[in-house]
Motif scaffolding. Sequence first.
Motif, PDB file in Angstrom:
ATOM      1  N   LEU A 162       0.813  -1.209   0.000  1.00 51.03           N
ATOM      2  CA  LEU A 162       0.000   0.000   0.000  1.00 51.03           C
ATOM      3  C   LEU A 162       0.853   1.269   0.000  1.00 51.03           C
ATOM      4  O   LEU A 162       0.533   2.242  -0.686  1.00 51.03           O
ATOM      5  CB  LEU A 162      -0.928   0.013   1.222  1.00 51.03           C
ATOM      6  N   GLU A 163       1.924   1.263   0.748  1.00 58.90           N
ATOM      7  CA  GLU A 163       2.724   2.477   0.889  1.00 58.90           C
ATOM      8  C   GLU A 163       3.371   2.887  -0.427  1.00 58.90           C
ATOM      9  O   GLU A 163       3.348   4.066  -0.802  1.00 58.90           O
ATOM     10  CB  GLU A 163       3.792   2.289   1.961  1.00 58.90           C
ATOM     11  N   ASN A 164       3.934   1.938  -1.153  1.00 61.51           N
ATOM     12  CA  ASN A 164       4.563   2.281  -2.428  1.00 61.51           C
ATOM     13  C   ASN A 164       3.542   2.768  -3.445  1.00 61.51           C
ATOM     14  O   ASN A 164       3.795   3.713  -4.200  1.00 61.51           O
ATOM     15  CB  ASN A 164       5.339   1.086  -2.983  1.00 61.51           C
ATOM     16  N   ILE A 165       2.376   2.112  -3.488  1.00 64.51           N
ATOM     17  CA  ILE A 165       1.327   2.519  -4.438  1.00 64.51           C
ATOM     18  C   ILE A 165       0.832   3.919  -4.104  1.00 64.51           C
ATOM     19  O   ILE A 165       0.679   4.778  -4.983  1.00 64.51           O
ATOM     20  CB  ILE A 165       0.165   1.508  -4.432  1.00 64.51           C
ATOM     21  N   ALA A 166       0.574   4.180  -2.821  1.00 59.08           N
ATOM     22  CA  ALA A 166       0.080   5.492  -2.411  1.00 59.08           C
ATOM     23  C   ALA A 166       1.138   6.570  -2.636  1.00 59.08           C
ATOM     24  O   ALA A 166       0.817   7.696  -3.052  1.00 59.08           O
ATOM     25  CB  ALA A 166      -0.346   5.463  -0.953  1.00 59.08           C
ATOM     26  N   THR A 167       2.408   6.249  -2.362  1.00 54.47           N
ATOM     27  CA  THR A 167       3.487   7.217  -2.584  1.00 54.47           C
ATOM     28  C   THR A 167       3.595   7.578  -4.052  1.00 54.47           C
ATOM     29  O   THR A 167       3.773   8.758  -4.420  1.00 54.47           O
ATOM     30  CB  THR A 167       4.824   6.647  -2.079  1.00 54.47           C
ATOM     31  N   GLN A 168       3.487   6.589  -4.923  1.00 57.19           N
ATOM     32  CA  GLN A 168       3.531   6.853  -6.355  1.00 57.19           C
ATOM     33  C   GLN A 168       2.357   7.732  -6.776  1.00 57.19           C
ATOM     34  O   GLN A 168       2.504   8.625  -7.622  1.00 57.19           O
ATOM     35  CB  GLN A 168       3.528   5.519  -7.112  1.00 57.19           C
ATOM     36  N   THR A 169       1.191   7.513  -6.158  1.00 58.43           N
ATOM     37  CA  THR A 169       0.024   8.342  -6.465  1.00 58.43           C
ATOM     38  C   THR A 169       0.238   9.770  -5.997  1.00 58.43           C
ATOM     39  O   THR A 169      -0.102  10.730  -6.706  1.00 58.43           O
ATOM     40  CB  THR A 169      -1.233   7.739  -5.809  1.00 58.43           C
ATOM     41  N   VAL A 170       0.789   9.945  -4.812  1.00 57.33           N
ATOM     42  CA  VAL A 170       1.101  11.281  -4.310  1.00 57.33           C
ATOM     43  C   VAL A 170       2.026  12.012  -5.292  1.00 57.33           C
ATOM     44  O   VAL A 170       1.801  13.181  -5.634  1.00 57.33           O
ATOM     45  CB  VAL A 170       1.749  11.192  -2.913  1.00 57.33           C
ATOM     46  N   HIS A 210     -10.056  -7.649   5.187  1.00 57.67           N
ATOM     47  CA  HIS A 210     -10.501  -8.738   4.299  1.00 57.67           C
ATOM     48  C   HIS A 210      -9.532  -8.914   3.128  1.00 57.67           C
ATOM     49  O   HIS A 210      -9.914  -9.381   2.056  1.00 57.67           O
ATOM     50  CB  HIS A 210     -11.925  -8.472   3.818  1.00 57.67           C
ATOM     51  N   HIS A 211      -8.283  -8.487   3.342  1.00 56.87           N
ATOM     52  CA  HIS A 211      -7.160  -8.780   2.441  1.00 56.87           C
ATOM     53  C   HIS A 211      -7.348  -8.176   1.050  1.00 56.87           C
ATOM     54  O   HIS A 211      -7.020  -8.795   0.039  1.00 56.87           O
ATOM     55  CB  HIS A 211      -6.945 -10.288   2.342  1.00 56.87           C
ATOM     56  N   LYS A 212      -7.857  -6.937   1.036  1.00 54.55           N
ATOM     57  CA  LYS A 212      -7.971  -6.193  -0.211  1.00 54.55           C
ATOM     58  C   LYS A 212      -7.354  -4.817  -0.005  1.00 54.55           C
ATOM     59  O   LYS A 212      -7.396  -4.257   1.095  1.00 54.55           O
ATOM     60  CB  LYS A 212      -9.444  -6.048  -0.633  1.00 54.55           C
ATOM     61  N   ALA A 213      -6.777  -4.281  -1.070  1.00 54.03           N
ATOM     62  CA  ALA A 213      -6.124  -2.973  -0.982  1.00 54.03           C
ATOM     63  C   ALA A 213      -7.160  -1.870  -0.796  1.00 54.03           C
ATOM     64  O   ALA A 213      -8.214  -1.878  -1.448  1.00 54.03           O
ATOM     65  CB  ALA A 213      -5.299  -2.716  -2.230  1.00 54.03           C
TER      66      ALA A 213
END
Length: 462
Positions: A162-170, A210-213
């Motif tokens: 989650l952190e890498n995906i969110a950082t890339q979005t930022v 529930h194991h979803k992003a």
Amino acid sequence: MRFFLVVLFLYTNIFALEFSVGENGKSLDDNNTVLIFGGIQGDEPGGFHAASLLLSDYNITKGKIIVAPNLAFDSIIKRSRGNNGDLNRKFASISPKDPDYKTIERIKELILLPEVSMVINLHDGWGFYKPTYVDALQNPKRWGNSSVIDTSEINASKYPDLENIATQTVNSVNSSLADPKHAYHLKNTKTQELGDTEMLKALTYFVISHHKAAFANEASKNLPVNLRAYYHLLAIENYLKTAGIEFTRDFELTPEGVKEAINRELEVKLFDDRILLSLKNPRKTIKYLPFPVNKELNYNTSNELTAVIADGSSFFVQYGNRFQTRIYPEYLEFSDPFDEVAIKVDQKDLIVHFGTKVKVKENFLIPSIKGVRVNIIGFDHGKDESNIFIHKKDMQQTYSLDMAGKIYRVEFYELRWANLQQLLENTIDAKLIKKTKNLDPSILKSAKTKDKFIGSILVEFE
């Protein structure tokens, strides 16, 4: 991609509107659908407008999204954070007696769909989140203009980081800022690690449990609505690209382009699409609009944030948290002998369906129809107003639908004695206006003495 979307209907009281769900695109059977929520709090218009545009103005060309843009629809209409408390704090536990119980259960069902692998929840928060204190509006306790995650990594088959995906979005959002002061930052609430009792109750934590992003995108309430929606859409588009979902849109993704899309002319079609209300800077009241005594009260709208709501003996049209117009009906019997009419516009002969609008540069004329009278609202020439060339100067502007005095109703009525042959019953896919007031017997009696309403079109003068 402009198309009509059905708005779901009243179900318990005057303001209790179920949230609507729309799908865009086609599943590739890879459990990679992205689910997007807006309006979980009714005072956050940036989020619900951005979500609505994903259905009305985007075309998903590869993959699929599911969008519920108006989760707390009754709160949206009242500009309230939550009519029955904060909807986003009811996911850990909720009593079946809670008025929001069915809403929460429906949201959970969407989240738990096997095809859904990523969930995005859109919010508007005060101020601007900054990792370190700057001032009262820019500090770690603020939420605006941030990408929010509950933890850095989850146990998920898709998108665990989650952190890498969110950082890339930022980073992606920050490359298109309208002002450097609006810079986005990553906000990791570390919900479980810190035992955050409030965030443990929230939608995104339910998702990751529930194991979803899950990602929450926050835009600042200190910005205009179009800018908030702009930043939401920048973030959403990056998340969609991360998921391999491809798309086109019908507007330019700029603050001004989003503003134009949000403020686009609204359309409401009533009663099996027999009546069109084209709401472009509309007048605050519409009087004597035909309502049926022998048909169900149904409607369709051009986006998911528009609703027709019964309010005693009148009705009002609402677009998100913006009031549009109030309708005072005239109850009539409806007749269905035909669903299209001839019209001469600027010397050209046209055939148009009911529930449509015709642009007029100079003049128009409605040819006469046996057993039918024409009533042009705002043109006072007698009982039947067919076979007359009509110019804009002939119209009384106070009867127009819009404040500019350009849009007028043209109504068609079956004369009481005509007994015209009827078409087969329409099968329009629409929703009902619920909780309408019971009609007084005198209204029903009066309707039987009047000509029967067939349908109407709109004319718009340049």
